[in-house]
Design a protein around this motif. Structure first.
Motif, mmCIF file in Angstrom:
data_model
loop_
_atom_site.group_PDB
_atom_site.id
_atom_site.type_symbol
_atom_site.label_atom_id
_atom_site.label_comp_id
_atom_site.label_asym_id
_atom_site.label_seq_id
_atom_site.Cartn_x
_atom_site.Cartn_y
_atom_site.Cartn_z
ATOM 1 N N GLY A 187 10.607 28.743 -40.360
ATOM 2 C CA GLY A 187 9.434 29.653 -40.141
ATOM 3 C C GLY A 187 8.291 29.219 -39.242
ATOM 4 O O GLY A 187 7.547 29.995 -38.841
ATOM 5 N N GLU A 188 8.960 27.883 -38.488
ATOM 6 C CA GLU A 188 7.959 27.547 -37.354
ATOM 7 C C GLU A 188 8.993 26.952 -36.153
ATOM 8 O O GLU A 188 9.934 26.362 -36.254
ATOM 9 C CB GLU A 188 7.031 26.352 -37.777
ATOM 10 C CG GLU A 188 5.941 26.202 -36.889
ATOM 11 C CD GLU A 188 4.589 25.561 -37.806
ATOM 12 O OE1 GLU A 188 4.309 24.483 -37.002
ATOM 13 O OE2 GLU A 188 4.508 26.215 -38.659
ATOM 14 N N GLY A 189 8.523 27.343 -34.985
ATOM 15 C CA GLY A 189 9.471 26.919 -33.827
ATOM 16 C C GLY A 189 9.407 25.499 -33.356
ATOM 17 O O GLY A 189 8.392 24.783 -33.964
ATOM 18 N N GLU A 190 10.509 25.108 -32.675
ATOM 19 C CA GLU A 190 10.633 23.617 -32.377
ATOM 20 C C GLU A 190 9.368 22.945 -31.890
ATOM 21 O O GLU A 190 8.938 21.952 -31.941
ATOM 22 C CB GLU A 190 11.744 23.586 -31.361
ATOM 23 C CG GLU A 190 12.254 21.927 -31.087
ATOM 24 C CD GLU A 190 13.476 22.178 -30.144
ATOM 25 O OE1 GLU A 190 13.905 23.132 -29.830
ATOM 26 O OE2 GLU A 190 13.823 21.091 -29.553
ATOM 27 N N SER A 191 9.027 23.728 -30.811
ATOM 28 C CA SER A 191 7.819 23.173 -29.950
ATOM 29 C C SER A 191 6.550 22.795 -30.720
ATOM 30 O O SER A 191 5.692 22.053 -30.443
ATOM 31 C CB SER A 191 7.706 23.936 -28.649
ATOM 32 O OG SER A 191 7.462 25.303 -28.923
ATOM 33 N N PHE A 192 6.455 24.221 -31.675
ATOM 34 C CA PHE A 192 5.156 23.820 -32.831
ATOM 35 C C PHE A 192 5.100 22.708 -33.628
ATOM 36 O O PHE A 192 4.328 21.933 -33.816
ATOM 37 C CB PHE A 192 4.829 25.176 -33.277
ATOM 38 C CG PHE A 192 4.795 26.405 -32.424
ATOM 39 C CD1 PHE A 192 3.128 26.430 -31.963
ATOM 40 C CD2 PHE A 192 5.689 27.096 -31.749
ATOM 41 C CE1 PHE A 192 3.043 27.379 -31.108
ATOM 42 C CE2 PHE A 192 5.310 28.260 -30.771
ATOM 43 C CZ PHE A 192 3.911 28.558 -30.576
ATOM 44 N N ALA A 194 6.830 20.128 -32.902
ATOM 45 C CA ALA A 194 6.641 19.107 -32.231
ATOM 46 C C ALA A 194 5.272 18.690 -32.081
ATOM 47 O O ALA A 194 5.177 17.347 -31.841
ATOM 48 C CB ALA A 194 7.757 19.057 -30.834
ATOM 49 N N GLU A 195 4.666 19.539 -31.723
ATOM 50 C CA GLU A 195 3.201 19.551 -31.332
ATOM 51 C C GLU A 195 2.387 18.726 -32.473
ATOM 52 O O GLU A 195 1.746 17.868 -32.623
ATOM 53 C CB GLU A 195 2.723 20.704 -31.116
ATOM 54 C CG GLU A 195 1.170 20.724 -30.711
ATOM 55 C CD GLU A 195 0.911 20.123 -29.464
ATOM 56 O OE1 GLU A 195 1.838 20.018 -28.647
ATOM 57 O OE2 GLU A 195 -0.345 19.556 -29.149
ATOM 58 N N LYS A 198 3.318 14.973 -33.030
ATOM 59 C CA LYS A 198 2.873 14.051 -31.814
ATOM 60 C C LYS A 198 2.583 12.647 -32.469
ATOM 61 O O LYS A 198 3.353 11.410 -31.817
ATOM 62 C CB LYS A 198 2.045 14.474 -30.819
ATOM 63 C CG LYS A 198 2.589 15.312 -29.734
ATOM 64 C CD LYS A 198 1.500 15.399 -28.798
ATOM 65 C CE LYS A 198 1.964 15.825 -27.394
ATOM 66 N NZ LYS A 198 0.864 16.351 -26.520
ATOM 67 N N GLU A 201 5.619 10.782 -34.074
ATOM 68 C CA GLU A 201 6.613 10.338 -33.182
ATOM 69 C C GLU A 201 6.110 9.047 -32.821
ATOM 70 O O GLU A 201 7.084 8.028 -32.346
ATOM 71 C CB GLU A 201 7.222 11.239 -32.127
ATOM 72 C CG GLU A 201 7.959 12.358 -32.722
ATOM 73 C CD GLU A 201 8.705 13.059 -31.791
ATOM 74 O OE1 GLU A 201 9.649 12.381 -31.089
ATOM 75 O OE2 GLU A 201 8.658 14.358 -31.322
ATOM 76 N N LEU A 210 13.753 10.219 -34.067
ATOM 77 C CA LEU A 210 13.921 11.493 -34.530
ATOM 78 C C LEU A 210 14.369 12.481 -33.574
ATOM 79 O O LEU A 210 14.223 12.510 -32.605
ATOM 80 C CB LEU A 210 12.117 11.755 -34.721
ATOM 81 C CG LEU A 210 11.847 13.206 -35.109
ATOM 82 C CD1 LEU A 210 12.377 13.594 -36.559
ATOM 83 C CD2 LEU A 210 10.487 13.401 -35.363
ATOM 84 N N TYR A 212 15.159 16.848 -33.128
ATOM 85 C CA TYR A 212 15.064 18.225 -33.532
ATOM 86 C C TYR A 212 16.522 18.812 -33.381
ATOM 87 O O TYR A 212 16.935 18.922 -32.326
ATOM 88 C CB TYR A 212 14.192 18.623 -32.623
ATOM 89 C CG TYR A 212 12.666 18.083 -32.827
ATOM 90 C CD1 TYR A 212 12.491 16.906 -32.329
ATOM 91 C CD2 TYR A 212 11.622 18.869 -33.328
ATOM 92 C CE1 TYR A 212 11.237 16.349 -32.402
ATOM 93 C CE2 TYR A 212 10.398 18.167 -33.494
ATOM 94 C CZ TYR A 212 10.261 17.156 -32.930
ATOM 95 O OH TYR A 212 8.993 16.412 -33.201
ATOM 96 N N LEU A 213 16.952 19.668 -34.435
ATOM 97 C CA LEU A 213 18.109 20.154 -34.406
ATOM 98 C C LEU A 213 17.919 21.694 -34.860
ATOM 99 O O LEU A 213 17.827 22.156 -36.115
ATOM 100 C CB LEU A 213 19.216 19.787 -35.261
ATOM 101 C CG LEU A 213 19.520 18.298 -35.193
ATOM 102 C CD1 LEU A 213 20.260 17.594 -36.221
ATOM 103 C CD2 LEU A 213 20.180 18.085 -33.766
ATOM 104 N N TYR A 216 18.035 28.869 -35.017
ATOM 105 C CA TYR A 216 17.831 30.117 -35.390
ATOM 106 C C TYR A 216 16.923 30.515 -36.744
ATOM 107 O O TYR A 216 17.483 30.761 -37.836
ATOM 108 C CB TYR A 216 18.932 31.414 -35.598
ATOM 109 C CG TYR A 216 19.556 31.643 -34.170
ATOM 110 C CD1 TYR A 216 18.893 32.128 -33.065
ATOM 111 C CD2 TYR A 216 20.525 30.844 -33.866
ATOM 112 C CE1 TYR A 216 19.799 32.255 -31.810
ATOM 113 C CE2 TYR A 216 21.316 31.013 -32.696
ATOM 114 C CZ TYR A 216 20.806 31.729 -31.637
ATOM 115 O OH TYR A 216 21.469 31.878 -30.574
ATOM 116 N N ARG A 220 16.194 21.423 -38.308
ATOM 117 C CA ARG A 220 16.532 20.326 -39.093
ATOM 118 C C ARG A 220 15.919 19.255 -38.301
ATOM 119 O O ARG A 220 15.953 19.031 -36.998
ATOM 120 C CB ARG A 220 17.863 19.948 -39.099
ATOM 121 C CG ARG A 220 18.564 21.078 -40.195
ATOM 122 C CD ARG A 220 20.148 20.635 -40.286
ATOM 123 N NE ARG A 220 20.600 21.099 -39.258
ATOM 124 C CZ ARG A 220 22.029 20.829 -38.942
ATOM 125 N NH1 ARG A 220 22.709 19.930 -39.525
ATOM 126 N NH2 ARG A 220 22.473 21.045 -37.666
#
Lengths: 418, 418
Positions: A187-192, A194-195, A198, A201, A210, A212-213, A216, A220
């Protein structure tokens, strides 16, 4: 830390005629026992290319696994090459010959010269007996490198990996610990994500990574720690600590606290709440039911499905009124609602998924372009729906529809039963 | 003859968490335009390993295609590495930035710093505009080698390959001709076919290769010829001549004269004889229907299915008499015969497939061990059945049951309608 290189052999891999699933499997098995894979290389059925890859791998790695090039036919050149590389002489292995004879006897087939030739092995190798086929595995050692050659038929390769290779490597290769911990979000995109992560990490020590996989709609997040075998317990505690921290931070979007599939998540929920499920599928044509029934033991919670590809089946079997199909269309909210309700009754299930959509490339209209999909999930007292607008090719549209439907069912079950 | 090396990047490839479908696709596309793939290499998210693979490929190949390592998150290191390798400076590309902004606007999402960073590219590359996502492709040239970096998301990679990379390489790389011709056979094992083809193989000229690609019950035979572009027409005629000779020799076992899938073969037969089909599936749980409906245009010949996982659905929907289920069992010839007949009536189809079996790992008995499967195919006047005894794991058993059922239907259609 022991490392490995996987070499897969076959022209078919280089022209893209087959997808290489063997090396993923081998990589998984090696990782489990703490051998890290440096590289995977695919080369053609060409002596020089195989030789060069083997030679390069020999210089870099402790373990080399080769697959392919061991079948009975003439395009196979691996065995003589290995014999030459490791300086042996070809001999008939009595046990392998006997095994091949037994296989042919069982299937009542005459043996051919090429089949006898499969029992030939270099005298410098240890034979890894292949219970699932005629081509034996072979194990060589040279200058501290272990080189193992396996047949390319996936089923045979898997048997040999699990029964022979893994136990051997466990005993004979000093392996380090690699521990992976994965959480799955939706339900939430990779870049969000990641933000949000921050600071997390930045707080990770050097030896923890870490990754990010994305896939669609699902993402994971995999934490990996590497270290020595003696420290394993401490490493486990450390990675668990970071995983808990990660999970706490992503609490609202986590759908699993380990690497798993969506169909396994659904299965666990159905079992937990003692539910049975069913599907009424138009555009996915049975793919959702297939995903559910791919799990062993699915007969305890899956009853069956109606695949209503033609409108006549939507109308006659799933009782979608003719006027609804006419005025609203087969791809519409009222249609999937009726499909979801009726399939509950037909299969006497507790919860259902219904989907109807246009997967492409043909069939789209101005109001309902290719990629328009309606999904409904229902139980006897409630229905939820969702509209998708997909923009992919046919196969991808089918996969994403399936995934979205399962995500909707997951939410529905949690909201209704927990 | 131009050649290529494909480098896929990502730790997930080395721990086997995902299967690499990207490099098969890239290999296919390159082969089509006559660029032969020398190697496929998968490396982890590690600067040194990527650098070494790139450097080694640079020495050996005319074209390097890299995928992966271009997403927005912190585990991505490919872009700065390429910038360093090709001696550039990172700059914001205005067109890419505008495109990313437009995507975020469309989905009504705020842009983050990491997203802006995706518009940064080395000033020494040609940007390959990615219409399907935020990470652009990049094209570098150095000492006559073309190096192209693509995002790892399959859908985005495919778009860039087809729209940008292939047209560019067609124009800029002097490619030779590689022609493949494949025939598909069923019903005879690899070694028996090889025995029959001994003289044929001996008669092949040096520049034509024959490969055997077995796949449970089916065997693809692929002829490959390589030569210069100017000779293409002569090469085509030559390989066609050998293909005809091969086909004549294997006349009794050929099921297709080109590389295709069994579901496509079924589709062509259904269309040819103006038939509609249906399935009644127990153990395959919708997998056969999924295979059929994965083909675009399947709505013209596929009506729908009943997935009867539980006996109650076999009894209530497919009208298998309770006493048959009790005395003969759900996995029996009379059960699949009734399933095949009833599903014809329910879906008003011309031909049907019915399957019932025990896929494992659980559910086997002494009389009916795991792997026991009954298949029936039917039309309104005739039924044919087949019993399988499979010995594989659950997923493989499902796949082979599906393939066997489609092979039986193929025979049935030809016998009944041609």
């Amino acid at each position: 830390m022991a490392n490995a290189i996987i070499i897969t052999i076959g022209d078919e891999l280089l022209i893209g005629q087959v997808i290489d699933t063997n090396s993923s499997f081998i990589a998984q098995e090696l990782n489990k026992i703490g051998i890290s894979v440096l590289q995977r290389i695919a080369v053609g059925d060409n002596k020089q290319d195989i030789w060069d890859a083997l030679n390069a791998a020999h210089k870099k790695s402790d373990v080399i696994i080769l697959t392919g090039g061991l079948g009975p036919t003439a395009d196979d050149i691996t065995k003589p090459l290995l014999n030459e590389y490791f300086g042996g002489t070809m001999v008939i292995n009595a046990a392998v010959l006997e095994h091949i004879e037994a296989i042919f006897k069982r299937f009542n087939r005459p043996m051919l010269a090429v089949n006898i030739k499969q029992a030939e092995v270099p005298d410098v190798c240890t034979v890894l007996f292949n219970e699932r086929g005629t081509a034996p595995g072979m194990l060589f050692t040279k200058e501290n490198t272990i080189c193992i050659s396996l047949p390319g038929v996936p089923h045979e390769m898997k048997g040999l990996m699990q029964d022979k290779v893994v136990p051997y490597l466990k005993e004979n290769v000093l392996a380090s610990s690699i521990i992976h911990e994965t959480i799955v979000t939706a339900g939430e995109g990779e870049s969000f994500v990641a933000e949000r992560l921050k600071d997390f990490e930045a707080s990770l020590p050097q030896h923890i990574k870490l990754a990010y996989l994305p896939n669609y709609g699902m993402l994971r997040l995999r934490l990996t720690v590497k270290g020595s075998k003696e420290n394993e317990i401490a490493l486990q505690q450390e990675i668990q600590w970071f995983k808990n921290k990660l999970a706490a931070q992503l609490n609202n979007i986590i759908i699993a606290d380990k690497d798993t599939t969506l169909s396994n998540i659904i299965a666990a929920l159905l079992i937990e709440y003692n539910l049975t499920m069913t599907t009424a599928e138009s555009c996915t044509g049975g793919y959702i039911a297939h995903q559910i029934t791919a799990n062993a033991g699915s007969s305890t919670y899956f009853n069956g499905s109606v695949i209503a590809y033609q409108n006549s089946i939507k109308e006659n079997v799933l009782k979608v009124p003719a006027n609804v199909l006419e005025t609203e269309g087969a791809v519409s909210e009222p249609t999937v609602i009726q499909m979801a309700k009726e399939v509950l009754a037909i299969t006497r299930s507790k919860v259902s998924i219904a989907v109807s959509g246009i997967m492409g490339p043909g069939g789209g209209t101005h109001e309902k372009p290719v990629g328009t999909v309606w999904i409904a999930v229902a139980n006897n007292s409630k229905v939820e729906t969702q509209l998708l607008q997909l923009r992919f090719d046919r196969i991808k549209n089918i996969e994403i529809t399936c995934m979205s439907a399962m995500l909707l069912l997951r939410k529905f079950i949690i909201a209704q039963y927990s």
